[in-house]
Write a protein that holds these residues in place. Structure first.
Motif, PDB file in Angstrom:
ATOM      1  N   ALA A 393       0.828  -1.203   0.000  1.00  0.00           N
ATOM      2  CA  ALA A 393       0.000   0.000   0.000  1.00  0.00           C
ATOM      3  C   ALA A 393       0.864   1.255   0.000  1.00  0.00           C
ATOM      4  CB  ALA A 393      -0.925  -0.013   1.213  1.00  0.00           C
ATOM      5  N   TYR A 394       1.955   1.243   0.765  1.00  0.00           N
ATOM      6  CA  TYR A 394       2.822   2.419   0.822  1.00  0.00           C
ATOM      7  C   TYR A 394       3.532   2.642  -0.507  1.00  0.00           C
ATOM      8  CZ  TYR A 394       6.005   5.892   2.760  1.00  0.00           C
ATOM      9  OH  TYR A 394       6.685   7.059   2.998  1.00  0.00           O
ATOM     10  N   VAL A 395       4.074   1.567  -1.075  1.00  0.00           N
ATOM     11  CA  VAL A 395       4.776   1.697  -2.355  1.00  0.00           C
ATOM     12  C   VAL A 395       3.810   2.186  -3.431  1.00  0.00           C
ATOM     13  CG1 VAL A 395       6.015   0.451  -4.170  1.00  0.00           C
ATOM     14  CG2 VAL A 395       6.494  -0.045  -1.764  1.00  0.00           C
ATOM     15  N   ALA A 396       2.598   1.638  -3.445  1.00  0.00           N
ATOM     16  CA  ALA A 396       1.619   2.020  -4.466  1.00  0.00           C
ATOM     17  C   ALA A 396       1.296   3.508  -4.424  1.00  0.00           C
ATOM     18  CB  ALA A 396       0.349   1.199  -4.296  1.00  0.00           C
ATOM     19  N   SER A 397       1.307   4.102  -3.240  1.00  0.00           N
ATOM     20  CA  SER A 397       0.956   5.513  -3.112  1.00  0.00           C
ATOM     21  C   SER A 397       2.152   6.453  -3.235  1.00  0.00           C
ATOM     22  CB  SER A 397       0.253   5.757  -1.769  1.00  0.00           C
ATOM     23  OG  SER A 397       1.112   5.432  -0.689  1.00  0.00           O
ATOM     24  N   HIS A 398       3.398   5.920  -3.209  1.00  0.00           N
ATOM     25  CA  HIS A 398       4.590   6.772  -3.253  1.00  0.00           C
ATOM     26  C   HIS A 398       5.527   6.462  -4.427  1.00  0.00           C
ATOM     27  CE1 HIS A 398       3.258   7.222   0.941  1.00  0.00           C
ATOM     28  NE2 HIS A 398       3.908   8.370   0.946  1.00  0.00           N
ATOM     29  N   ARG A 399       5.244   5.458  -5.186  1.00  0.00           N
ATOM     30  CA  ARG A 399       6.142   5.075  -6.270  1.00  0.00           C
ATOM     31  C   ARG A 399       6.084   6.076  -7.423  1.00  0.00           C
ATOM     32  NH1 ARG A 399       5.269   0.102 -10.531  1.00  0.00           N
ATOM     33  NH2 ARG A 399       7.438  -0.160 -11.212  1.00  0.00           N
ATOM     34  N   ARG A 400       7.262   6.415  -7.953  1.00  0.00           N
ATOM     35  CA  ARG A 400       7.362   7.224  -9.157  1.00  0.00           C
ATOM     36  C   ARG A 400       7.445   6.301 -10.372  1.00  0.00           C
ATOM     37  NH1 ARG A 400      11.362  10.376  -5.918  1.00  0.00           N
ATOM     38  NH2 ARG A 400      12.963   9.150  -7.001  1.00  0.00           N
ATOM     39  N   PRO A 401       7.090   6.775 -11.546  1.00  0.00           N
ATOM     40  CA  PRO A 401       7.077   5.892 -12.729  1.00  0.00           C
ATOM     41  C   PRO A 401       8.396   5.196 -13.022  1.00  0.00           C
ATOM     42  CG  PRO A 401       5.906   7.925 -13.193  1.00  0.00           C
ATOM     43  CD  PRO A 401       6.550   8.122 -11.851  1.00  0.00           C
ATOM     44  N   ASP A 402       9.537   5.853 -12.702  1.00  0.00           N
ATOM     45  CA  ASP A 402      10.822   5.244 -13.024  1.00  0.00           C
ATOM     46  C   ASP A 402      11.413   4.472 -11.848  1.00  0.00           C
ATOM     47  OD1 ASP A 402      11.189   7.481 -11.512  1.00  0.00           O
ATOM     48  OD2 ASP A 402      12.997   8.178 -12.569  1.00  0.00           O
ATOM     49  N   ASP A 403      10.689   4.345 -10.748  1.00  0.00           N
ATOM     50  CA  ASP A 403      11.179   3.570  -9.611  1.00  0.00           C
ATOM     51  C   ASP A 403      11.203   2.081  -9.938  1.00  0.00           C
ATOM     52  OD1 ASP A 403      11.487   5.827  -8.117  1.00  0.00           O
ATOM     53  OD2 ASP A 403       9.745   5.485  -6.808  1.00  0.00           O
ATOM     54  N   GLY A 472      18.571   6.568  -9.596  1.00  0.00           N
ATOM     55  CA  GLY A 472      17.293   5.888  -9.513  1.00  0.00           C
ATOM     56  C   GLY A 472      16.968   5.410  -8.107  1.00  0.00           C
ATOM     57  N   ARG A 473      15.683   5.212  -7.850  1.00  0.00           N
ATOM     58  CA  ARG A 473      15.252   4.749  -6.526  1.00  0.00           C
ATOM     59  C   ARG A 473      14.722   3.332  -6.620  1.00  0.00           C
ATOM     60  NH1 ARG A 473      10.842   8.102  -3.064  1.00  0.00           N
ATOM     61  NH2 ARG A 473       9.500   7.456  -4.822  1.00  0.00           N
ATOM     62  N   ILE A 474      15.112   2.531  -5.656  1.00  0.00           N
ATOM     63  CA  ILE A 474      14.686   1.130  -5.599  1.00  0.00           C
ATOM     64  C   ILE A 474      13.915   0.907  -4.298  1.00  0.00           C
ATOM     65  CG2 ILE A 474      15.422  -1.278  -5.580  1.00  0.00           C
ATOM     66  CD1 ILE A 474      18.032  -0.355  -6.938  1.00  0.00           C
ATOM     67  N   TRP A 475      12.741   0.338  -4.422  1.00  0.00           N
ATOM     68  CA  TRP A 475      11.957  -0.072  -3.247  1.00  0.00           C
ATOM     69  C   TRP A 475      12.286  -1.521  -2.925  1.00  0.00           C
ATOM     70  CZ3 TRP A 475       8.937   3.423  -0.672  1.00  0.00           C
ATOM     71  CH2 TRP A 475       8.601   4.597  -1.340  1.00  0.00           C
ATOM     72  N   LEU A 476      12.604  -1.790  -1.667  1.00  0.00           N
ATOM     73  CA  LEU A 476      12.915  -3.147  -1.223  1.00  0.00           C
ATOM     74  C   LEU A 476      11.734  -3.672  -0.399  1.00  0.00           C
ATOM     75  CD1 LEU A 476      16.616  -2.610  -0.074  1.00  0.00           C
ATOM     76  CD2 LEU A 476      15.798  -3.434  -2.293  1.00  0.00           C
ATOM     77  N   VAL A 477      11.007  -4.595  -0.987  1.00  0.00           N
ATOM     78  CA  VAL A 477       9.853  -5.204  -0.319  1.00  0.00           C
ATOM     79  C   VAL A 477      10.270  -6.597   0.135  1.00  0.00           C
ATOM     80  CG1 VAL A 477       7.470  -5.968  -0.572  1.00  0.00           C
ATOM     81  CG2 VAL A 477       8.242  -3.906  -1.745  1.00  0.00           C
ATOM     82  N   ARG A 478      10.308  -6.785   1.445  1.00  0.00           N
ATOM     83  CA  ARG A 478      10.795  -8.056   1.999  1.00  0.00           C
ATOM     84  C   ARG A 478       9.837  -8.572   3.068  1.00  0.00           C
ATOM     85  NH1 ARG A 478      16.493  -5.535   3.507  1.00  0.00           N
ATOM     86  NH2 ARG A 478      15.013  -3.841   3.965  1.00  0.00           N
ATOM     87  N   SER A 479       9.558  -9.853   3.003  1.00  0.00           N
ATOM     88  CA  SER A 479       8.641 -10.466   3.964  1.00  0.00           C
ATOM     89  C   SER A 479       9.117 -11.870   4.297  1.00  0.00           C
ATOM     90  CB  SER A 479       7.219 -10.515   3.383  1.00  0.00           C
ATOM     91  OG  SER A 479       6.291 -11.028   4.327  1.00  0.00           O
TER      92      SER A 479
END
Length: 523
Positions: A393-403, A472-479
């Motif tokens: 949910a957080y990534v979906a609301s803060h992600r930029r197109p080139d992330d 560039g920005r990278i989101w790290l989603v880890r679970s």
């Protein structure tokens, strides 16, 4: 009112009372609110799979169960209603099991059904089985097949016999141990028919058993066997004992199940044994024999490496059956304690029936009180330490197109389920016990780790850096990160500053690529 009408009314009232108690004991709200964790998320993800892919996406879950999940709209946790509905079904099957025994009167039969259904409702194992898995269905199917066996013995006919065989095959679409229960039921029917020298009944039972065996084998070969893999076998290897180690294995595993059964295993076994004797005394010898054969067949299946033994999840059906049988034995014991007392008049008969009812209610209440903590404060569904939904949910609301989004291997299913902007591609193969994994189209800028080790994590980070480019920005989603994988991430990100975003029990992180070489710093 006729006797038949009175019987239907009594059954309706009893069933209504049990069903009304289900949402009181098993709260629906938390089940619909808590996010899916790893073991649930891949099952939920089947809702996004094409119908033609379900036979292999179902993996270790029965196909019928996966089809039910597929039929429920995804996005939230609405699919958790399915295990809750099967839990309610197991309570009804418990009622039917106690009701179909050869009681001397309708009152005792209804009381036995209520006791068996209540025991099925209150056993702690049911309270913790709100996750999106097939285990409550396995309990319901097991009790239903045993109830159908008692129903067959109450008025034997070829039609009822065929329905029992059909029930075994249909049950396998929702329950793996339905094959074990089916073997016990049909084996018991064959043995009791042979001992009773009923040639016509033996012939019919042999024919139905043969047809059921062929159909069950077809279900296994076509739907179940292709989804077995080495990773799955390795996961369950600790639940396949050896012959020499069986005594100690049984003692240790049964002790581990004490919280799930709500009482020491010795007491549970004794209560179940009383119930089996009661079933036999009530004119249901095949049903009683089937109950004796079930644990024997379960042990044999584990020794053969076919089905894991005494894991709380995969042996949930054994716990549920034991509860229902013990509840039935409780009523028979109360009947014995009061039935041998003088009852010359109708009034005295009613008095001692009331005494028996008080004994049953007292014993059931004591069991509920002993397990009041888990009944009043049941654990929330899923794993409280996991919440990939919050990260998504957080990534979906803060992600930029080139992330770029980099997802660890264990988080891929939950991410794919909750992420709605890019459709996941479900691929066969990979190291997961499911036998399949998730990937995304190149233009999505979403990457998924191929493993949990140091090399796989380093490769994911390096690939994400190249795709993101300098700045560039990278989101790290880890679970569902274990200690070894945590160390792998620390090594892969060494030399950079990682910015963590607290969105739940599992921290989300971002990193910014400064150079083509991949040096990172916080944003």
């Amino acid at each position: 009112m006729t006797d038949a009408g009175a019987a239907r009314r009594a059954d309706a009232v009893a069933v209504g009372a049990l069903l009304a108690a289900v949402p009181v004991v098993h709260r629906i709200g938390p089940a619909l609110d808590a996010p899916y964790w790893l073991d649930e998320s891949w099952v939920a993800l089947a809702a996004k799979a094409p119908l033609a892919d379900l036979p292999w996406v179902t993996a270790s879950t029965p196909l019928g169960w996966t089809l039910l999940v597929w039929s429920v709209p995804g996005g939230g946790q609405l699919q958790r209603l399915i295990p809750l509905l099967f839990l309610a079904g197991s309570v009804l099957a418990g009622y039917a099991f106690g009701r179909f025994l050869g009681w001397p009167g309708r009152g005792w039969a209804v009381a036995a059904g209520l006791s068996a259904g209540a025991a099925t409702l209150l056993i702690p194992a049911q309270v913790v089985r709100h996750d999106l898995k097939q285990y409550t269905a396995e309990g319901a199917v097991a009790l239903l097949l045993l109830a159908m066996t008692a129903w067959l013995e109450s008025a034997w006919s070829r039609r009822r016999l065929v329905l029992v065989g059909a029930g075994v095959v249909a049950g396998m679409l929702f329950s793996h141990p339905a094959a074990l229960i089916g073997a016990a039921v049909l084996g018991a029917l064959l043995l009791t028919s042979a001992v009773g020298e009923r040639r016509g009944r033996l012939r019919d039972t042999a024919l139905v058993s043969a047809g059921t065996a062929v159909a069950a084998l077809l279900v296994y070969v076509v739907l179940d066997r292709p989804n077995r893999n080495d990773a799955l076998a390795g996961y369950w290897s600790g639940y396949f004992p050896t012959v020499g180690g069986l005594p100690s294995y049984l003692g240790n595993r049964l002790a581990e199940l004490t919280p799930a059964s709500g009482a020491p295993w010795q007491l549970v076994a004794a209560a179940a044994a009383v119930g089996v004797v009661a079933v036999a005394r009530l004119g249901r010898p095949a049903t009683a024999l089937a109950l004796l054969l079930v644990p024997v067949i379960a042990v044999a299946a584990a020794l053969a490496g076919v089905y894991p033994l005494l894991d709380q999840r995969t042996s949930h059906f054994l716990l549920v059956v034991a509860a229902a049988v013990a509840g039935t034995g409780l009523v028979r014991t109360a009947a014995d304690l009061t039935g041998h007392l003088p009852a010359q008049t109708r009034a005295r008969t009613r008095t001692w029936s009331a005494v028996a009812a008080v004994l049953v209610v007292t014993a059931m209440s004591a069991y509920a009180m002993a397990n009041s903590r888990v009944l009043l404060h049941p654990p929330a569904p899923g794993d409280p330490g996991e919440d990939v939904r919050a990260q998504v949910a957080y990534v979906a609301s803060h992600r930029r197109p080139d992330d770029v989004i980099a997802v660890n291997m264990s988080g891929q299913f939950g991410f794919a389920y909750y992420w709605s902007e890019d459709p996941p591609l479900l691929r066969r193969g990979g190291p997961m016990a499911t036998g399949w994994h998730v990937s995304y189209a190149d233009g999505s800028r979403i990457l998924v780790a191929s493993g949990r080790d140091t090399a796989a994590v380093a490769d994911l980070v390096a690939t994400a850096e190249r795709l993101a480019g300098a700045g560039g920005r990278i989101w790290l989603v880890r679970s569902h990160v274990n200690a070894d994988e945590r160390a792998a991430w620390q090594a892969a990100l060494a030399g950079g500053v990682v910015d963590e975003v607290a969105v739940g029990p599992e921290p989300l992180a971002t990193l910014t690529v400064l150079q083509a070489s991949g040096h990172q710093t916080g944003r």
